[in-house]
Scaffold this active site. Sequence first.
Site, PDB file in Angstrom:
ATOM      1  N   HIS A  57       0.387  -1.283   0.284  1.00  0.00           N
ATOM      2  CA  HIS A  57       0.181   0.036  -0.055  1.00  0.00           C
ATOM      3  C   HIS A  57       1.285   1.471  -0.515  1.00  0.00           C
ATOM      4  O   HIS A  57       2.293   1.178   0.312  1.00  0.00           O
ATOM      5  CB  HIS A  57      -0.543   0.568   1.468  1.00  0.00           C
ATOM      6  N   GLU A 106      -1.874  -0.496   8.410  1.00  0.00           N
ATOM      7  CA  GLU A 106      -2.158  -1.301   8.971  1.00  0.00           C
ATOM      8  C   GLU A 106      -2.526  -1.834  10.095  1.00  0.00           C
ATOM      9  O   GLU A 106      -0.688  -2.052  10.737  1.00  0.00           O
ATOM     10  CB  GLU A 106      -3.454  -2.161   7.892  1.00  0.00           C
ATOM     11  N   HIS A 159       3.786  -7.724   1.956  1.00  0.00           N
ATOM     12  CA  HIS A 159       2.379  -8.670   2.122  1.00  0.00           C
ATOM     13  C   HIS A 159       1.797  -9.582   1.887  1.00  0.00           C
ATOM     14  O   HIS A 159       1.254  -9.320   0.672  1.00  0.00           O
ATOM     15  CB  HIS A 159       1.808  -7.530   3.849  1.00  0.00           C
ATOM     16  N   ARG A 163      -1.095  -4.890  -6.318  1.00  0.00           N
ATOM     17  CA  ARG A 163      -0.655  -5.785  -6.190  1.00  0.00           C
ATOM     18  C   ARG A 163       0.463  -6.252  -7.245  1.00  0.00           C
ATOM     19  O   ARG A 163       1.013  -6.014  -7.730  1.00  0.00           O
ATOM     20  CB  ARG A 163      -1.742  -6.887  -6.780  1.00  0.00           C
TER      21      ARG A 163
END
Length: 342
Positions: free
Chosen positions: A101, A119, A177, A197
Amino acid sequence: MTLYPLLMAPHFRSGEETPWGGSMLRDAFMKDAPEQTGESLEISALPERESMVRNGAHAGKSLSRMIELWGEELTGLPAGSDFPLLLKLIDAKDTLSVQVHPDDAYANANEGGKLGKTEAWVVLNCDEGARLAYGVDTKGKTLQEVVDGGAAEIEAALNWVDVRPGDVYYIPSGMVHAIGAGMQIYEIQQSSDVTYRFWDWGRVGKNGQPRALHTRQAVDVTNPKLHLSKIFGTTSLCKGGSRTYYISNRYFELCRLNVSGKMPVCDGRMLFLTPLGPCTLRWGDEELELAPFDSVLVPAAMEGLSIESDDCKVLMSSLSDREALHKELGYRAENVAGLTEE
């Protein structure tokens, strides 16, 4: 204006949106979800993916409508501020894509003014042998060289870690991740849907086409030097039990309430509460019985709210008050991810 804790009904991402999803959100977490559901957006103000109020005088209203009605009393933020956080429950029957991200600056410049995404995860349940991809080791190559080497090189660069229920992981923007197969996760994040992605394991949809990859953007935003370990946190005693603090960065704070009696929880901030067992919220002459994995939004201006249980764990996320937490914890602040960062 009569404020009360908002018990939220989630928005579900299912089917082709989350081809890796399973049935655990419906069968084990008792959500009213379709059979193949990957994400339950428990507290969400994302357009077209909003959660709804389940209880009280405002039942049936969207979160954005409640922000309009209660404003700063709800969020604790100045009028017109973007809603800052998003809470999800995730069921990964299969492994998610390898992703990363962006930070706020990159997302703002390249994604139409959106927020970036930092996050954190709490592993709620997992199969024996379940793993997460958590960072990369490019083995002396540049990230672009790894990507140019194709799927085999990308997969070989992933750092896999074994997980157990209760583990906590911090995923700053820029960290590669992937959630592995066979686990359910609590995720608190910035209110953003921006994901790039690297690789999706060759998965194809019902139309026979693979999902889109975003390798240029992913290479742009990845920090391959991010090598973190799971977060153990630190525990502080309080009335009615204790609190285990895990993360307090400039975006959010994550802690676990270990309730063994009557624990006050109001402190002038908007709170997200997700109990892992049955408990009761009380304020004034009112009460709200909560089942495991309900999610409640507590308005910032509420007073006199407490959680009661003989023995219950409650995950609590909020905006951070880093100065107050640093003062409370003293030298133990270094055990809380993000708390001692500039």
